[in-house]
Design a protein around this motif. Structure first.
Motif, PDB file in Angstrom:
ATOM      1  N   ASP A 126      -3.127 -25.834 -22.451  1.00 40.24           N
ATOM      2  CA  ASP A 126      -2.636 -26.873 -21.549  1.00 40.24           C
ATOM      3  C   ASP A 126      -2.340 -26.346 -20.150  1.00 40.24           C
ATOM      4  O   ASP A 126      -1.866 -27.086 -19.285  1.00 40.24           O
ATOM      5  CB  ASP A 126      -1.377 -27.530 -22.118  1.00 40.24           C
ATOM      6  CG  ASP A 126      -0.234 -26.532 -22.326  1.00 40.24           C
ATOM      7  OD1 ASP A 126      -0.405 -25.341 -21.990  1.00 40.24           O
ATOM      8  OD2 ASP A 126       0.830 -26.943 -22.824  1.00 40.24           O
ATOM      9  N   GLY A 127      -2.605 -25.048 -19.904  1.00 37.92           N
ATOM     10  CA  GLY A 127      -2.412 -24.470 -18.581  1.00 37.92           C
ATOM     11  C   GLY A 127      -1.039 -23.884 -18.342  1.00 37.92           C
ATOM     12  O   GLY A 127      -0.785 -23.324 -17.272  1.00 37.92           O
ATOM     13  N   GLN A 128      -0.135 -23.983 -19.314  1.00 36.01           N
ATOM     14  CA  GLN A 128       1.230 -23.475 -19.156  1.00 36.01           C
ATOM     15  C   GLN A 128       1.318 -22.023 -19.624  1.00 36.01           C
ATOM     16  O   GLN A 128       0.761 -21.670 -20.658  1.00 36.01           O
ATOM     17  CB  GLN A 128       2.218 -24.334 -19.960  1.00 36.01           C
ATOM     18  CG  GLN A 128       2.288 -25.778 -19.499  1.00 36.01           C
ATOM     19  CD  GLN A 128       2.848 -25.904 -18.098  1.00 36.01           C
ATOM     20  OE1 GLN A 128       3.848 -25.272 -17.756  1.00 36.01           O
ATOM     21  NE2 GLN A 128       2.195 -26.724 -17.280  1.00 36.01           N
ATOM     22  N   LEU A 159      -2.498  -9.676 -21.173  1.00 38.80           N
ATOM     23  CA  LEU A 159      -2.693 -10.925 -20.435  1.00 38.80           C
ATOM     24  C   LEU A 159      -3.854 -11.705 -21.042  1.00 38.80           C
ATOM     25  O   LEU A 159      -4.985 -11.212 -21.101  1.00 38.80           O
ATOM     26  CB  LEU A 159      -2.971 -10.601 -18.964  1.00 38.80           C
ATOM     27  CG  LEU A 159      -3.048 -11.757 -17.982  1.00 38.80           C
ATOM     28  CD1 LEU A 159      -1.699 -12.458 -17.879  1.00 38.80           C
ATOM     29  CD2 LEU A 159      -3.482 -11.243 -16.618  1.00 38.80           C
ATOM     30  N   ARG A 160      -3.573 -12.946 -21.496  1.00 41.00           N
ATOM     31  CA  ARG A 160      -4.605 -13.816 -22.063  1.00 41.00           C
ATOM     32  C   ARG A 160      -4.609 -15.162 -21.350  1.00 41.00           C
ATOM     33  O   ARG A 160      -3.549 -15.671 -20.977  1.00 41.00           O
ATOM     34  CB  ARG A 160      -4.367 -14.041 -23.560  1.00 41.00           C
ATOM     35  CG  ARG A 160      -4.677 -12.850 -24.448  1.00 41.00           C
ATOM     36  CD  ARG A 160      -4.449 -13.189 -25.913  1.00 41.00           C
ATOM     37  NE  ARG A 160      -4.891 -12.116 -26.792  1.00 41.00           N
ATOM     38  CZ  ARG A 160      -4.135 -11.061 -27.107  1.00 41.00           C
ATOM     39  NH1 ARG A 160      -2.915 -10.958 -26.611  1.00 41.00           N
ATOM     40  NH2 ARG A 160      -4.607 -10.120 -27.914  1.00 41.00           N
ATOM     41  N   ASP A 161      -5.819 -15.734 -21.192  1.00 39.00           N
ATOM     42  CA  ASP A 161      -5.959 -17.048 -20.560  1.00 39.00           C
ATOM     43  C   ASP A 161      -6.747 -17.950 -21.500  1.00 39.00           C
ATOM     44  O   ASP A 161      -7.966 -18.001 -21.461  1.00 39.00           O
ATOM     45  CB  ASP A 161      -6.668 -16.913 -19.205  1.00 39.00           C
ATOM     46  CG  ASP A 161      -6.661 -18.230 -18.434  1.00 39.00           C
ATOM     47  OD1 ASP A 161      -6.146 -19.225 -18.978  1.00 39.00           O
ATOM     48  OD2 ASP A 161      -7.162 -18.246 -17.299  1.00 39.00           O
TER      49      ASP A 161
END
Length: 357
Positions: A126-128, A159-161
């Motif tokens: 959700d981008g959060q 760091l994960r996106d």
């Protein structure tokens, strides 16, 4: 006389042993009281997280040492990706270690020394970012006492996106960082100015040196730094957060070694970030397919910012010939207008080159 001396010696030794046992029991109880109190305070500050503190010890004349601290999101299935949000091997609060001060939240901490921290930062679909759950940070001092310096040693950032559909993590290790904070308004303890300086390593470069500042009141921040021996590759772009990866997709076929400087800033929490990078590529290859390189021995100077890409000069080998060019692209999409100046020497045009063009 000998009997009296023996009895006196025995009484003295017994008293000493009793005193040592009492002291050991007292400090053990004090350490456990401090561990329980620290865990309870953190659990109250983070009611939405599971807080664990393995041990705490009073270091006479130095402060309080805590070991095995973790913050975990509840209700998540067990996996490596869902490991605790934060894990700290050891934290030392350099202060006057009085229990009354801890109870009142006024320890007058001079410095916080954190060794072996692992921070798992994830942007969900959700981008959060999950790191929002850590803010605001707990305060161990109150105005007008100054905020302590924080020193990180041997820290690690994962760091994960997930919002970009990528499951590949960017791993930053051997992080050493000094953070200094200053209150901007004593009536608003969370409004602080943060300054930091340090270095780190990743799987994609030898070292990154950086420094910067941030304001919590409006979310403004700025980071400057230098990257040493960056291994440029599609894997690097895939591991970056979407904002950083977007302007680099145009050069996704490139593999090279690079030295670069950068500046990234955001004027407010709701403002778009501004970025600027400048560097040099060496030993580059432009691959049209796995194992097939159209350009080899590529060297170039480049500049990248929000406006686009500029390459004042690039040289490379193309088959048995050589090419040199300058390039300017408006924006970061392959469909955007560009200005290309090209010179070639002994270059043979073949079907592979035509297909690439």
């Amino acid at each position: 006389f000998k009997l009296g001396w023996s009895m006196l010696t025995w009484i003295t030794l017994s008293a000493l042993v009793a005193a040592l046992a009492a002291g050991w029991y007292y400090f053990q109880r004090a350490d456990e009281e401090i561990r329980s109190l620290v865990q309870a305070r953190l659990a109250k500050h983070y009611p939405h997280l599971i807080v664990q503190v393995s041990s705490a010890r009073v270091l006479q004349g130095e402060g309080i040492r805590r070991r095995g601290l973790s913050l975990e999101q509840p209700g998540r299935p067990a996996s490596r990706e869902n490991s605790p949000l934060v894990q700290l091997e050891q934290v030392i609060l350099h202060c006057n270690p009085r229990l009354s001060g801890l109870l009142q939240g006024r320890l007058q901490v001079r410095q916080i020394q954190i060794h072996g921290m692992t921070l798992r930062a994830t942007r969900e679909a959700d981008g959060q970012w999950n790191l929002k759950q850590l803010w605001p940070l707990p305060q161990f001092t109150k105005p007008p006492d100054p905020l302590p310096e924080v020193v990180f040693e041997q820290a690690r950032l994962e760091l994960r996106d997930r919002s970009a559909g990528s499951q590949l993590p960017m791993i930053c290790r051997e992080i050493g960082l000094r953070v200094k904070t200053k209150r901007l308004d004593e009536q608003a303890p969370q409004a602080v100015l943060i300054g930091f300086q340090g270095s780190l390593k990743t799987d994609h470069c030898r070292q990154i040196d950086l420094h910067g500042a941030a304001r919590t009141a409006d979310g403004a921040w700025s980071v400057k730094g230098r990257v040493h021996d960056l291994q440029w590759s599609p894997a690097l772009i895939a591991a970056l957060p979407s904002e950083a990866a977007a302007p680099l997709r145009v050069v996704r076929p490139l593999t090279a070694t690079s030295q670069l400087t950068f500046h990234v800033a955001q004027s407010a929490a709701d403002a778009p970030p501004r970025y600027w990078l400048e560097g040099r590529l060496q030993e580059g290859r432009w691959q049209t397919a796995p194992g097939q390189s159209l350009l080899t021995n590529l060297q170039a100077d480049f500049q990248v910012d929000n406006q686009g890409l500029r390459v004042p000069r690039m040289t490379a080998e193309l088959g048995e010939g050589r090419v040199s060019c300058s390039l300017q692209v408006a924006g970061h999409d392959s469909s955007r207008p560009f200005d290309l100046s090209l010179a070639a020497d002994r270059v043979q045009i073949n079907s592979q080159m035509v297909a690439w063009l």
